[in-house]
Design an enzyme around this catalytic site. Structure first.
Site, short mmCIF file in Angstrom:
data_model
loop_
_atom_site.label_atom_id
_atom_site.label_comp_id
_atom_site.label_asym_id
_atom_site.label_seq_id
_atom_site.Cartn_x
_atom_site.Cartn_y
_atom_site.Cartn_z
N GLY A 493 45.91 -48.64 54.82
CA GLY A 493 47.36 -48.56 54.59
C GLY A 493 48.12 -49.48 55.53
N SER A 494 49.31 -49.04 55.89
CA SER A 494 50.24 -49.90 56.63
C SER A 494 49.77 -50.26 58.02
CB SER A 494 51.62 -49.23 56.71
OG SER A 494 52.21 -49.16 55.42
N VAL A 495 48.80 -49.53 58.59
CA VAL A 495 48.29 -49.90 59.91
C VAL A 495 47.57 -51.24 59.87
CG1 VAL A 495 48.09 -47.52 60.76
CG2 VAL A 495 46.18 -48.55 59.50
#
Length: 777
Positions: A493-495
């Site tokens: 995801g966004s990490v």
């Protein structure tokens, strides 16, 4: 013609006028020799002599006629065979002519008149007297007369008939054939020359073998047998003597393995995580147990085993039965103090895990056979196990070990090599506790957490839930005994956005102040990409894109990169390759490549979708940014420990620069903006320290349908941001109490980071985080 035996012909051996019924000599009824007691009548020989005029010739070798019970008629021959002489009488053989002359002189012609009717002939034959009134005719003379009377009667019956007359009607009769008696006698055949007697057979001469040859053959046979025995003796006592001696020595020997001391596993401070302790395998010889029930009652409390089960193991005739494994040395000494016959123990060092659940998923455990089943115990089994020795003892037929036997020997084992890990026991314990609490608060299925040293890129803590105690593995499901931090791959995801920004900035395509016009959704490849919140078309800086976690802004920045260049950056950061920590089941995740890495794939990967990673891979990538753009392969094992206690450090991999130091600083600034005003990372702040972090909420693939169904929540970062020391990664899988990475994983990140900084003696940051604009003016 009358039947044989009844005609009156005077031929020898056929008429009744001769003595006897079947021979010419007429001695008795069967032969001259058989009737020697009855003298032959004188008339017969005289008649024979007168008719022939020649005396009967004696044969050179007269053969006696075999006596039979009933004399058979003798076949007519032209000359009668001579009868052999006997002691009683030696009648001369009459010739056929002499016999015929005698018969004709007596007038006893055997043939009736020709032309007489058959009925008359038969009547005359039957009416003729055959014996004297006194009874049985005596001797051959009377018998001859009877034949003559019958013959005369038949002749008178036919005599006087004309030769041409017939007894029936007027037919002329057949011409009367002149009887043989009135014919001129044939000259006698010359007597056959007697056969010369066969010379007697010579007796067969039996030739005996030469005794000297027999002796030679026997002697050779004996020598061959003795040579075979001698050769076998030479083989047994000379050539193969040592072999047979060793076989004899092995009779009654028992060899047991002497388990090598397994190498220890300790943390970075030397605290034992796994060690070898004194233990024994308790055995029993059932034949020496006198009272199994009494034995069981005494051992129950010491071994902690049910008495009934012990009694079953103690009863029988087996010489070797195990009643206890891994019995501590102190317990065995209590058993030995009871003095129970038949109980023995073999050293079987046991594995002890004094730290319990701390790093249990990393350390692993051993099976009953001493083989590692999970964790480092499995992956590093050959290194830890060493080389087992063996002990050989000789026993008497009664099963008693013979002391000081020359066959007794012990091969000493070689101790295994120990491992010093990079884990900090205290940080590991705290990380496991915080993670377990975060998983519970989020209602997640499970979670992982990693703490990594930025300078060395060594793993300080590696936690996964549920926790696993190697001292009692049965309490944990087999699927949960490993380390999910290296075994499980998931979409981050966004990490993942700081990784994308590193490539964009390192290529000189933007910096943290570069502005992008960012709507809340865009269409790419027939798909719509959304931001997690609705907004207008904002003019965001690259730092604002990261701080606000904009998916659309990240895609716009990634599209400035050539997809192959971007793919190369990802590969160099370590994605798609297993980290090789020395644990079983390590995953390299999934990095699309080649034709699979399309423009749409690049856009999805840019914000952490369409790629799968492990928690350790993400920690390594963040450590690369924190270290100024230099990457070193992550490590879990710091050194090996020899049997003498001497340590050999494990050399780290050669450092590799992935991004420039300036790029790393730019990305760090963007990550600090996440923690500042307007960012999404405030729940992960740590008082007194500057934090560079990133939140992440990723869609989770449901393996049942192969579609996105749930979420993973993560928070990752490093601190202090101005002088990074540790990287912390926290991911919660399938949470049920929300999905925000900041709200669910952020607090756990803060607690783990705080403890690590304090444990590492890292002083609080003395400076403030830089204030960077998130939007264009």
């Amino acid at each position: 013609m009358p039947p044989k035996g009844r005609d009156g012909g005077g031929t020898a051996g056929t008429g009744r006028g001769t003595a006897g019924r079947g021979t010419a000599a007429g001695a008795g009824r069967g032969s001259a020799a058989g009737r020697a007691a009855r003298p032959a009548p004188k008339a017969a020989p005289k008649a024979s002599a007168k008719s022939t005029g020649k005396p009967a010739r004696k044969t050179a070798a007269a053969k006696p006629v075999r006596k039979t019970a009933a004399a058979k008629p003798v076949r007519k021959t032209s000359a009668a065979k001579p009868v052999g002489k006997t002691a009683a009488a030696k009648p001369a053989r009459r010739s056929a002519a002499a016999a015929k002359g005698a018969a004709s002189r007596r007038g006893a012609t055997a043939r009736p008149r020709q032309g007489a009717p058959k009925s008359e002939l038969d009547a005359a034959w039957r009416s003729a007297p055959t014996a004297s009134p006194g009874g049985r005719a005596d001797g051959p003379a009377r018998a001859g007369r009877r034949m003559e009377v019958r013959a005369g009667a038949v002749g008178s019956a036919t005599r006087g008939r004309p030769s041409g007359a017939s007894s029936r009607g007027g037919k002329p009769a057949r011409a009367v054939r002149t009887p043989k008696s009135s014919r001129a006698p044939r000259p006698p055949k010359p007597p056959k020359r007697p056969r010369s007697p066969r010379p007697p057979k010579q007796p067969r001469t039996v030739r005996l073998a030469d005794p000297r040859k027999r002796l030679r053959v026997s002697l050779i046979g004996v020598c061959v047998v003795l040579s075979l025995f001698g050769g076998r003796l030479i083989q047994l006592q000379g050539i193969d003597a040592s072999t047979y001696a060793s076989v004899a020595d092995r009779i009654g020997l028992k060899t047991v393995a002497v388990r090598a001391d397994r190498g220890v596993i300790i943390d970075r401070d030397g605290e034992p995580l796994a060690s070898t302790v004194e233990a024994y395998t308790v055995e029993v010889d059932q034949t020496q147990v006198t009272n199994p029930a009494a034995y069981a009652l005494q051992l129950e409390g010491i071994l902690g085993t049910d008495a009934a089960a012990l009694q079953r193991d103690l009863t029988g005739t087996d010489r070797y039965v195990v009643i206890g494994r891994g019995v501590p040395g102190s317990v065995w000494r209590q058993v030995r103090a009871l003095g129970l016959a038949g109980l023995t123990a073999a050293p079987a060092p046991a594995r002890d895990y004094p730290a319990g659940i701390v790093a249990g998923n990393v350390v692993g455990f051993l099976g009953a056979d001493g083989l590692g089943l999970t964790g480092l115990e499995q992956a590093m089994d050959e290194t830890l196990a060493g080389v087992d020795g063996e002990a050989t003892y000789q026993f008497s037929p009664g099963g008693i070990r013979i002391p000081n036997s020359s066959a007794n020997h012990v091969t000493q084992p070689v101790a295994g090599t120990g491992l010093r890990l990079t884990l900090d026991g205290d940080v590991q314990w705290n990380t496991e506790q915080v993670l377990a609490e975060a998983v519970a608060n989020a209602g997640a299925a499970d979670g992982v957490a990693v703490v990594m040293d930025v300078d060395t890129q060594e793993i300080v803590a590696l936690a996964a839930t549920p926790a696993f105690d190697p001292s009692d593995p049965s309490k944990t499901e087999a699927a949960d005994r490993g380390s999910a931090a290296v075994e499980d791959a998931y979409e981050p995801g966004s990490v993942f956005k700081p990784i994308t920004m590193s490539a964009v900035v390192d290529q000189g395509l933007a910096d943290h102040t570069t502005v992008f016009s960012v709507p809340d959704s865009i269409r790419r490849g027939g798909e719509t990409i959304h931001d997690y919140y609705s907004h207008g078309e904002d003019q965001m800086t690259l730092a604002g894109v990261v701080a606000k976690s904009s998916n659309v802004g990240t895609v716009l920045a990634a599209e400035t990169l050539d997809k192959d260049v971007y793919h190369d950056y990802l590969r160099r950061f370590g994605f798609g390759t297993a980290p090789d920590l020395g644990l079983p089941g390590e995953t390299g995740g999934r990095l699309p490549s080649g034709d699979d890495f399309t423009d749409l794939t690049r856009d999805n990967v840019a914000f952490g979708q369409g790629i799968s990673v492990s928690a350790v891979q993400m920690a390594s990538a963040y450590a690369t940014i924190a270290s100024g753009g230099v990457r070193v392969d992550p490590r879990l094992i710091a050194a090996t420990i020899g049997a003498d206690g001497r340590e050999t450090p494990v050399e780290p991999s050669a450092p590799e620069r992935i991004i420039s130091e300036e790029t790393a600083a730019e990305v760090t600034t963007m990550m600090e903006a996440v923690m500042g005003e307007g960012g999404t990372g405030k729940p992960a702040l740590v008082d007194g320290y500057r934090i560079a972090g990133k939140t992440g909420t990723a869609q989770r693939v449901d393996p049942d349908c192969g579609c996105y169904a749930d979420y993973n929540s993560s928070f990752m970062g490093f601190a202090p941001a101005d002088d990074p020391r540790y990287v912390v990664v926290v991911s919660l899988f399938d949470p049920k109490n929300g999905n925000s990475g900041s709200a669910l994983a952020g607090p756990a990140f803060a607690d783990i980071m705080r403890f690590a900084l304090e444990q590492g003696g890292v002083a609080p940051t003395g400076t403030e985080a830089p204030q960077v604009p998130l939007f264009a003016d």
